[in-house]
Design an enzyme around this catalytic site. Structure first.
Site, PDB file in Angstrom:
ATOM      1  N   TRP A  99       0.837  -1.210   0.000  1.00  0.00           N
ATOM      2  CA  TRP A  99       0.000   0.000   0.000  1.00  0.00           C
ATOM      3  C   TRP A  99       0.865   1.250   0.000  1.00  0.00           C
ATOM      4  CZ3 TRP A  99      -4.254  -1.480  -1.835  1.00  0.00           C
ATOM      5  CH2 TRP A  99      -4.824  -2.704  -1.453  1.00  0.00           C
ATOM      6  N   ASP A 166      -1.535   6.601   6.533  1.00  0.00           N
ATOM      7  CA  ASP A 166      -2.569   5.660   6.128  1.00  0.00           C
ATOM      8  C   ASP A 166      -2.792   4.725   7.311  1.00  0.00           C
ATOM      9  OD1 ASP A 166      -4.075   3.564   5.118  1.00  0.00           O
ATOM     10  OD2 ASP A 166      -2.786   3.181   3.382  1.00  0.00           O
ATOM     11  N   LYS A 190     -11.558  -2.395   7.244  1.00  0.00           N
ATOM     12  CA  LYS A 190     -10.714  -3.267   8.051  1.00  0.00           C
ATOM     13  C   LYS A 190     -11.153  -3.257   9.519  1.00  0.00           C
ATOM     14  CE  LYS A 190      -8.280  -3.643   4.278  1.00  0.00           C
ATOM     15  NZ  LYS A 190      -7.282  -2.671   3.868  1.00  0.00           N
TER      16      LYS A 190
HETATM   17  C1  LIG Z   1      -6.742  -2.189   2.448  1.00  0.00           C
HETATM   18  C2  LIG Z   1      -5.750  -1.103   2.494  1.00  0.00           C
HETATM   19  C3  LIG Z   1      -5.701  -0.090   1.528  1.00  0.00           C
HETATM   20  C4  LIG Z   1      -6.610  -0.071   0.318  1.00  0.00           C
HETATM   21  O1  LIG Z   1      -7.857   0.323   0.687  1.00  0.00           O
HETATM   22  P1  LIG Z   1      -9.038   0.515  -0.375  1.00  0.00           P
HETATM   23  O2  LIG Z   1     -10.104   1.099   0.482  1.00  0.00           O
HETATM   24  O3  LIG Z   1      -9.362  -0.839  -0.924  1.00  0.00           O
HETATM   25  O4  LIG Z   1      -8.571   1.434  -1.431  1.00  0.00           O
HETATM   26  C5  LIG Z   1      -4.779   0.914   1.686  1.00  0.00           C
HETATM   27  N1  LIG Z   1      -3.933   0.937   2.730  1.00  0.00           N
HETATM   28  C6  LIG Z   1      -3.940  -0.022   3.669  1.00  0.00           C
HETATM   29  C7  LIG Z   1      -2.985   0.050   4.809  1.00  0.00           C
HETATM   30  C8  LIG Z   1      -4.850  -1.066   3.584  1.00  0.00           C
HETATM   31  O5  LIG Z   1      -4.872  -2.024   4.523  1.00  0.00           O
END
Ligand SMILES: *Cc1c(COP(=O)(O)O)cnc(C)c1O
Length: 355
Positions: A99, A166, A190
C-alpha cells in the site's frame, strides 16, 4: 459450527454494528423508512453525520484545528488526493509494503516524491529505522500498519514536516496522539465498517497551499465545508461506522481496545514461536497486532495445504496468506474476540501433535 473470522478486509465487524444496521434497514430512526431509502439531506441522516464526526473526535481525542470528513473511493483514492491537495514541491514516503508503494507511485504523478526509507530489500519484513526525514518536504507519508506483510509502527513518530498516515487497518486499535499527524486517512473496511467509506482527519492549516487547480470533489475543503454532504455519501456504511463507534465506547474506548489487541496478538505470536510447525515472517520488534503473518517452518513446508484444510475444518476463515507472502495471515481486528484467537492456537497445537 462456529466460524472464526480472520479475514483481512472486508473483515469481522462487531455483532452490535451488524444488528443495529439491520434494525436501521428495517426502520431508520423511527422514520418508518429504511435507511436504504432516505435522503442524505434528511435531518435524521444529518444527525448520523454529526454524530459520526463527534464520535471520531471523542474516541481519538482529536484536538482543535482538525476536521473529520467522509468520502467514497477507498484509501486508494486518497493515494492521489493527498498529493493533489498537499504536494507543491516535494513529498517523502516511507515505503513499507504494497500500500505504501502504491501511495508513493501516485505521488510521483504530481511532483517530486522521494523514498525516505524502504524495507523492500527484505520483502517488507521490517520497519526501517534510523532514517532522517528531510526538512524540505511538503509532507512525509507513512503506512502505520502494513496489512499484507504484517508489520506495524506502534509509536506516533516525530516529524519535522506534516506527517500523513494511512491508518486503514489499525485505526481505533490503540490510542494515538493525533497532534503528531497532519492527516490521517483510511478505508473503513478493516476495522470500522463495511467497504465503501473512507475517513479523513486533517489539520486544516495544511490545506489551500498548493498552486494547482483542484477539482471540486478532490479539494478537501469542499468536504469539510459541506460536512461530508457535498455529494451523496455512502449513507448506510456511515451508519454502520457510527454503530462501531458506539460499540467502541461501550467496550471502554481505544485504550481498552489496545489491551485486548495486545493480549490477542501476544497469544498468537507466542504460539507461533513455540510451535515447531510454524514460524513468523517479520522482525519481532515490528510485528503487527492487527495482521499476524506466519508460514510453515523448515521441515514442515509440504504441510501447508493440510494445515489450511485442517484449520478450515475447525471453523477458521480467512487465514490464507497474501500471495506476496504466502503461508498464513490471521487478522485480529478490534471486533475479533479473544476466543477466536484461542481457537486458532488450539488448532495449531492439535496440528503439531498430529505431526
Ligand atoms: C486495504 C488497504 C488499503 C486499500 O484500501 P481501499 O479502500 O481498498 O482502497 C490501503 N492501505 C492499507 C494500509 C490497507 O490495509
Amino acid at each position: 459450527m462456529k466460524k472464526h473470522n480472520f479475514n483481512p478486509g472486508p473483515s469481522i465487524l462487531p455483532q452490535y454494528t451488524i444488528d443495529k444496521t439491520i434494525e436501521a434497514i428495517r426502520d431508520f430512526a423511527g422514520t418508518g423508512l429504511s435507511i436504504l431509502e432516505v435522503s442524505h439531506r434528511s435531518k435524521e441522516f444529518e444527525a448520523v453525520v454529526n454524530d459520526l464526526v463527534a464520535n471520531f473526535k471523542e474516541l481519538l481525542n482529536i484536538p482543535e484545528g482538525y476536521a473529520v470528513f467522509f468520502v467514497g473511493g477507498g484509501a486508494s483514492t486518497q493515494f492521489f488526493h493527498i498529493p493533489y491537495n498537499l504536494l507543491e514541491t516535494k513529498a517523502g514516503y516511507l515505503v513499507t509494503g504494497e500500500w505504501a508503494t502504491r501511495a508513493y507511485k501516485e505521488a510521483k504523478n504530481f511532483g517530486e516524491a522521494v523514498v525516505v526509507a524502504s524495507s523492500e530489500d527484505k520483502n517488507f519484513t521490517y520497519i526501517p529505522k534510523g532514517y532522517t526525514i528531510p526538512a524540505d518536504l511538503d509532507y512525509f507519508h507513512i503506512t502505520t500498519n502494513n496489512t499484507i506483510f504484517g508489520t506495524e509502527i506502534l509509536v506516533d513518530i516525530d516529524s519535522p514536516v506534516p506527517l500523513v498516515a494511512d491508518m486503514s487497518s489499525d485505526i481505533f486499535s490503540r490510542p494515538i496522539d493525533v497532534s503528531k499527524y497532519a492527516l490521517i486517512y483510511g478505508g473503513a473496511q478493516k476495522n470500522l465498517a463495511p467497504a465503501g467509506l473512507t475517513f479523513v482527519i486533517v489539520r486544516e492549516d495544511i490545506l489551500g497551499k498548493v498552486t494547482r487547480k483542484l477539482p471540486t470533489m478532490v479539494d478537501y475543503r469542499t468536504h469539510i465545508k459541506n460536512n461530508s454532504l457535498f455529494n451523496t455519501p455512502p449513507c448506510v456504511i456511515m451508519y454502520s461506522a457510527l454503530m462501531t463507534c458506539q460499540w467502541l465506547k461501550q467496550m471502554g474506548g481505544v485504550a481498552e481496545m489496545e489491551k485486548v489487541n495486545k493480549a490477542k496478538a501476544d497469544m498468537l505470536y507466542a504460539e507461533i514461536d513455540r510451535n515447531k510447525c510454524f514460524v513468523g515472517t517479520v522482525a519481532k520488534e515490528d510485528r503487527s497486532r492487527m495482521n499476524v503473518c506466519f508460514v510453515m517452518a523448515d521441515g514442515y513446508k509440504e504441510l501447508e495445504e493440510e494445515f489450511a484444510k485442517f484449520a478450515s475444518s475447525k471453523g477458521m476463515v480467512g487465514i490464507k496468506g497474501h500471495r506476496s507472502v504466502g503461508g498464513f495471515r490471521a487478522s485480529l481486528y478490534n471486533a475479533l474476540p479473544l476466543e477466536s484467537v484461542k481457537a486458532l492456537v488450539e488448532c495449531m497445537q492439535e496440528f503439531e501433535q498430529a505431526h
